[in-house]
Scaffold this motif. Structure first.
Motif, PDB file in Angstrom:
ATOM      1  N   ALA A   1       0.809  -1.225   0.000  1.00  0.00           N
ATOM      2  CA  ALA A   1       0.000   0.000   0.000  1.00  0.00           C
ATOM      3  C   ALA A   1       0.839   1.271   0.000  1.00  0.00           C
ATOM      4  N   GLU A   2       2.154   1.146   0.146  1.00  0.00           N
ATOM      5  CA  GLU A   2       2.978   2.354   0.199  1.00  0.00           C
ATOM      6  C   GLU A   2       4.006   2.342  -0.935  1.00  0.00           C
ATOM      7  N   THR A   3       5.282   2.168  -0.644  1.00  0.00           N
ATOM      8  CA  THR A   3       6.315   2.299  -1.669  1.00  0.00           C
ATOM      9  C   THR A   3       6.180   1.255  -2.772  1.00  0.00           C
ATOM     10  N   SER A   4       5.615   0.096  -2.472  1.00  0.00           N
ATOM     11  CA  SER A   4       5.450  -0.955  -3.480  1.00  0.00           C
ATOM     12  C   SER A   4       4.178  -0.782  -4.306  1.00  0.00           C
ATOM     13  N   HIS A   5       3.449   0.289  -4.093  1.00  0.00           N
ATOM     14  CA  HIS A   5       2.119   0.431  -4.695  1.00  0.00           C
ATOM     15  C   HIS A   5       2.156   0.786  -6.179  1.00  0.00           C
TER      16      HIS A   5
ATOM     17  N   ARG B   1      11.083   6.022  -1.044  1.00  0.00           N
ATOM     18  CA  ARG B   1      12.032   4.917  -1.202  1.00  0.00           C
ATOM     19  C   ARG B   1      13.047   4.946  -0.058  1.00  0.00           C
ATOM     20  N   PRO B   2      13.323   3.809   0.548  1.00  0.00           N
ATOM     21  CA  PRO B   2      14.302   3.772   1.651  1.00  0.00           C
ATOM     22  C   PRO B   2      15.721   3.714   1.098  1.00  0.00           C
ATOM     23  N   ALA B   3      16.377   4.856   0.992  1.00  0.00           N
ATOM     24  CA  ALA B   3      17.662   4.942   0.308  1.00  0.00           C
ATOM     25  C   ALA B   3      18.820   4.911   1.299  1.00  0.00           C
ATOM     26  N   THR B   4      19.835   4.118   0.973  1.00  0.00           N
ATOM     27  CA  THR B   4      21.117   4.189   1.671  1.00  0.00           C
ATOM     28  C   THR B   4      22.053   5.070   0.843  1.00  0.00           C
ATOM     29  N   PRO B   5      23.086   5.642   1.438  1.00  0.00           N
ATOM     30  CA  PRO B   5      24.006   6.494   0.657  1.00  0.00           C
ATOM     31  C   PRO B   5      24.674   5.762  -0.498  1.00  0.00           C
TER      32      PRO B   5
ATOM     33  N   LEU C   1      15.499   0.058  -6.075  1.00  0.00           N
ATOM     34  CA  LEU C   1      15.612  -1.298  -6.619  1.00  0.00           C
ATOM     35  C   LEU C   1      14.918  -2.356  -5.762  1.00  0.00           C
ATOM     36  N   GLY C   2      13.919  -1.947  -4.992  1.00  0.00           N
ATOM     37  CA  GLY C   2      13.207  -2.910  -4.164  1.00  0.00           C
ATOM     38  C   GLY C   2      12.558  -4.023  -4.961  1.00  0.00           C
ATOM     39  N   TRP C   3      11.980  -3.689  -6.106  1.00  0.00           N
ATOM     40  CA  TRP C   3      11.324  -4.688  -6.949  1.00  0.00           C
ATOM     41  C   TRP C   3      12.371  -5.597  -7.586  1.00  0.00           C
ATOM     42  N   THR C   4      13.457  -5.013  -8.059  1.00  0.00           N
ATOM     43  CA  THR C   4      14.530  -5.803  -8.651  1.00  0.00           C
ATOM     44  C   THR C   4      15.129  -6.782  -7.649  1.00  0.00           C
ATOM     45  N   HIS C   5      15.288  -6.348  -6.405  1.00  0.00           N
ATOM     46  CA  HIS C   5      16.024  -7.133  -5.421  1.00  0.00           C
ATOM     47  C   HIS C   5      15.133  -7.929  -4.469  1.00  0.00           C
TER      48      HIS C   5
END
Length: 451
Positions: free
Chosen positions: A37-41, A370-374, A397-401
């Protein structure tokens, strides 16, 4: 083993799936009423191993400075009185060296290739459908400078096994005829035939149903208020249910997969996760002229946009045909408000590239954090707290990974060594795979008042 997964997006649900396959009793908790319902929406839809060059690269500092203050900039830092933003930004700059970029590309490619394999295996095993397309991903460039800048990262990716092939403008048009109107402006392109695309939300909802069929329990509408810790162990998750009652849920192990909100949950128990929300935008447009719309998933690196096409067969024989265009990044805390200038910049680019393909008056806009790391490398593995595991920080790249991260994380929780060579968090199990035993579901205790 009883395992609680915090978060029901792509990473949380994929973690739950692979944990259940290894025999664990799994409960997923999320504040939303349904998964994804959020970032994957409404993300860009790409399974893009070829999208492995991190935002932090040698050319990034100059671009960030050039784009400061521009409302429609592909990458926009809105400088705030926020120590977390500044700390994240300094770490980002440290990741921009050539050596760190090469290291990070290696991590991202290796995880992406493994994850794509796991997705394909899952699709074969379950028959899951999510409007997927397996026609590859084509990166195109209308700037000679941007094209030349992509050659070295593409070479590194090929050395790592990702066949991101450099092609001419004519070859690009042959692969995707909808680019013909752009032929005179194309400086060049790259093409990765093995990459894919598909609707991430549809995938997550379908996988959640498969999880439930295996006995995974979903506690939706439960707002996680905090993690309770004693010594070096998480003892419970405190949450409020849909009626506002406080609960404490206990398990043997806990998986933090709460996207951009992972850092806020981890900080009170002494974990400072290098995650900052990067607001991305997407627009979904109905196709009105199929001959003008693209078939192959595309990446416009200059404008930091990705393009996917979803075609859903209808029961009446009429298909729902739509384009999804997503991208850009805005660093502005947890604000999800739509910025009209950024939305219209995406629409303008679509009209420039594919005139007449869509009805822009029926555009559906969306934003997600998106939850981004540096480094753009996600945090996967065991935290410093012995029974708390991380599967977060995947950025764009949440969907990719997702599938590879979920499978590797489930292996680590189970005391198995993952099949993947990756910079995991914490200690990686060395022993041979072991069978995971089944035990009772997580214990739920009602708490009358907040602690």
């Amino acid at each position: 083993m009883r395992v609680i997964v915090l978060g029901s997006g792509l990473l949380g649900v994929s973690s739950a799936w692979y944990l259940s396959q290894l025999g664990h009793e799994v409960t997923v908790i999320d504040r939303q009423t349904s998964p994804a319902a959020e970032t994957s929406h409404a993300n860009g839809g790409q399974i893009s191993v070829s999208h492995a060059e991190p935002w932090a690269n040698p050319s990034a500092p100059f671009k960030v400075l050039k784009w400061l203050g521009k409302e429609d900039a592909p990458l926009l830092f809105r400088l705030r009185a926020d120590t977390r933003q500044w700390a994240w930004g300094l770490q980002f700059l440290r990741e921009c060296t050539p050596a760190r970029t090469r290291h990070n590309i290696r991590q991202i490619v290796q995880l992406g290739s493994y994850s794509r394999d796991m997705l394909q295996q899952l699709r074969r095993d379950t028959g899951i459908n999510y409007d997927q397309r397996t026609q590859g991903i084509l990166h195109f460039y209308t700037s000679q400078q941007e094209f030349e800048g992509a050659l070295e990262p593409s070479r590194q990716m090929r050395e790592l096994g990702c066949e991101r092939r450099v092609i001419s403008a004519d070859e690009a048009v042959a692969i995707e005829p909808a680019l013909a109107t752009l032929r005179s402006q194309l400086a060049g392109a790259t093409y990765t035939a093995e990459d894919e695309s598909g609707d991430a939300r549809k995938f997550t909802l379908a996988l959640a149903q498969l999880c439930e069929a295996r006995g995974v329990r979903f506690l939706m509408g439960h707002h996680i208020t905090r993690l309770l810790k004693d010594g070096n162990q998480i003892t419970a998750v405190e949450a409020t249910d849909p009626q506002g009652r406080y609960l404490q849920l206990t398990a043997d192990s806990y998986v933090l997969a709460a996207g951009s909100f992972s850092a806020a949950l981890a900080e009170p128990i002494g974990l400072k996760l290098p995650i900052y929300p990067a607001k991305g935008y997407s627009v979904t447009l109905p196709v009105i002229d199929p001959t003008r719309a693209y078939q192959v998933s595309l990446t416009d690196d200059e404008f930091k946009l990705v393009f996917s096409r979803y075609t859903t067969p209808g029961s009446d024989g009429e298909a729902e045909d739509r384009l999804r265009i997503a991208g850009t990044a805005e660093f502005n805390g947890y604000d999800r408000q739509l910025n009209a200038a950024r939305c219209q910049a995406i629409v303008r680019r679509v009209q420039q590239l594919f005139p007449g393909a869509t009805d822009v008056k029926r555009a559906q806009f969306w934003s997600g954090l998106r939850p981004a790391t540096p480094s753009n490398v996600p945090l996967i593995g065991q935290s410093r707290i012995s029974n708390l595991f991380l599967n977060t920080g995947h950025g764009t790249l949440g969907w990719t990974h997702a599938c590879g991260s979920g499978k590797a994380l489930a292996d680590i929780v189970s005391g198995r060594r993952p099949e993947l060579d990756f910079a995991f968090q914490g200690a990686v199990p060395q022993r041979s795979p072991v069978a995971a035993g089944r035990v009772q579901a997580p214990v739920v205790n009602t708490v009358k008042t907040p602690v």
